[in-house]
Design an enzyme around this catalytic site. Sequence first.
Site, PDB file in Angstrom:
ATOM      1  N   ASP A  66       0.856  -1.184   0.000  1.00 22.59           N
ATOM      2  CA  ASP A  66       0.000   0.000   0.000  1.00 22.59           C
ATOM      3  C   ASP A  66       0.888   1.229   0.000  1.00 22.59           C
ATOM      4  O   ASP A  66       2.106   1.122   0.145  1.00 22.59           O
ATOM      5  CB  ASP A  66      -0.980  -0.009   1.177  1.00 22.59           C
ATOM      6  CG  ASP A  66      -0.323   0.082   2.543  1.00 22.59           C
ATOM      7  OD1 ASP A  66       0.892  -0.247   2.644  1.00 22.59           O
ATOM      8  OD2 ASP A  66      -1.005   0.465   3.505  1.00 22.59           O
ATOM      9  N   TYR A  68       3.038   4.714   0.733  1.00 24.07           N
ATOM     10  CA  TYR A  68       3.749   5.269   1.892  1.00 24.07           C
ATOM     11  C   TYR A  68       2.763   6.122   2.695  1.00 24.07           C
ATOM     12  O   TYR A  68       1.938   6.845   2.128  1.00 24.07           O
ATOM     13  CB  TYR A  68       4.913   6.141   1.434  1.00 24.07           C
ATOM     14  CG  TYR A  68       6.028   5.387   0.743  1.00 24.07           C
ATOM     15  CD1 TYR A  68       6.783   4.424   1.408  1.00 24.07           C
ATOM     16  CD2 TYR A  68       6.347   5.651  -0.590  1.00 24.07           C
ATOM     17  CE1 TYR A  68       7.820   3.748   0.780  1.00 24.07           C
ATOM     18  CE2 TYR A  68       7.390   4.979  -1.235  1.00 24.07           C
ATOM     19  CZ  TYR A  68       8.118   4.031  -0.548  1.00 24.07           C
ATOM     20  OH  TYR A  68       9.137   3.365  -1.174  1.00 24.07           O
ATOM     21  N   PHE A  79       6.529   1.875  -4.338  1.00 21.91           N
ATOM     22  CA  PHE A  79       7.930   2.138  -3.993  1.00 21.91           C
ATOM     23  C   PHE A  79       8.428   3.526  -4.413  1.00 21.91           C
ATOM     24  O   PHE A  79       9.491   3.951  -3.969  1.00 21.91           O
ATOM     25  CB  PHE A  79       8.861   1.046  -4.550  1.00 21.91           C
ATOM     26  CG  PHE A  79       8.602  -0.311  -3.981  1.00 21.91           C
ATOM     27  CD1 PHE A  79       9.029  -0.636  -2.704  1.00 21.91           C
ATOM     28  CD2 PHE A  79       7.899  -1.264  -4.698  1.00 21.91           C
ATOM     29  CE1 PHE A  79       8.777  -1.888  -2.145  1.00 21.91           C
ATOM     30  CE2 PHE A  79       7.623  -2.526  -4.161  1.00 21.91           C
ATOM     31  CZ  PHE A  79       8.064  -2.830  -2.890  1.00 21.91           C
ATOM     32  N   HIS A 187      10.956  -9.353   0.722  1.00 16.99           N
ATOM     33  CA  HIS A 187      10.697  -7.921   0.534  1.00 16.99           C
ATOM     34  C   HIS A 187      11.997  -7.135   0.720  1.00 16.99           C
ATOM     35  O   HIS A 187      12.862  -7.528   1.516  1.00 16.99           O
ATOM     36  CB  HIS A 187       9.657  -7.457   1.559  1.00 16.99           C
ATOM     37  CG  HIS A 187       9.055  -6.131   1.260  1.00 16.99           C
ATOM     38  ND1 HIS A 187       9.660  -4.949   1.615  1.00 16.99           N
ATOM     39  CD2 HIS A 187       7.902  -5.793   0.635  1.00 16.99           C
ATOM     40  CE1 HIS A 187       8.890  -3.937   1.227  1.00 16.99           C
ATOM     41  NE2 HIS A 187       7.824  -4.417   0.626  1.00 16.99           N
TER      42      HIS A 187
END
Length: 234
Positions: A66, A68, A79, A187
């Site tokens: 989701d 920031y 990202f 991740h």
Amino acid sequence: MSKVLIHNDWQQVLQKQFDQPYYQKLHQFLKNEYQTQTVYPDMYHIFQAFEWTPFAKTKVVILGQDPYHEPNQAVGASFAVQPGVKVPPSLVNIYKELQDDLGIKPVNHGYLKHWADQGVLLLNSVLTVRRGQAFSHRGKGWEQLTDAAIKALSDRGHVVFILWGKAAKAKRPLIDETKNAVIASAHPSPFSANYGFFGSHPFSRTNAILQKWGEQPIDWQLPAHVTTTDNKGA
């Protein structure tokens, strides 16, 4: 019929979703959230990932969780952050892996539109978030919409899906791996990057697959300096 939300071929691909009761419920939830809470990204950039990378041009998907949730970061693409904003830790690690993989030195910004322009869809599974509350809009309907987008790309074929972390890897069953490719690892977060993200070489592997398919590889080298001139859509 709902109004145009995405100004390219994604609108037609996702139109059935926009007309579903779950999306109408999500729309009402978001209307209230934006009126009463601080929500990211701003409402004009919720669908930015789709705006940047049309359906027909999508060759790669980098799937995030989701947006920031701190001020001035979210741009509506996984990202990525606004020009002039400090590069977040996960993206710092992505840049480290990019340098190790392809020898590309990190830039001092996190504006990833150069990737998107080449067909890299920077998709989050949930497209909005409350300030300071990660995953606060989980389970409100976004997952249904983004699952539909993933399925549509999978059905079309010849897409490289880059799945980083548990949430992204949970989408793997949606992907037909007989006509697409999946690159999955831990991740890039500082909490997990050492457990399989570093050394996974996703960028060179993606380009090798694209070239095998007769597609143009991605130029992963971001410009050293960027400005944003994105128009705000409806």
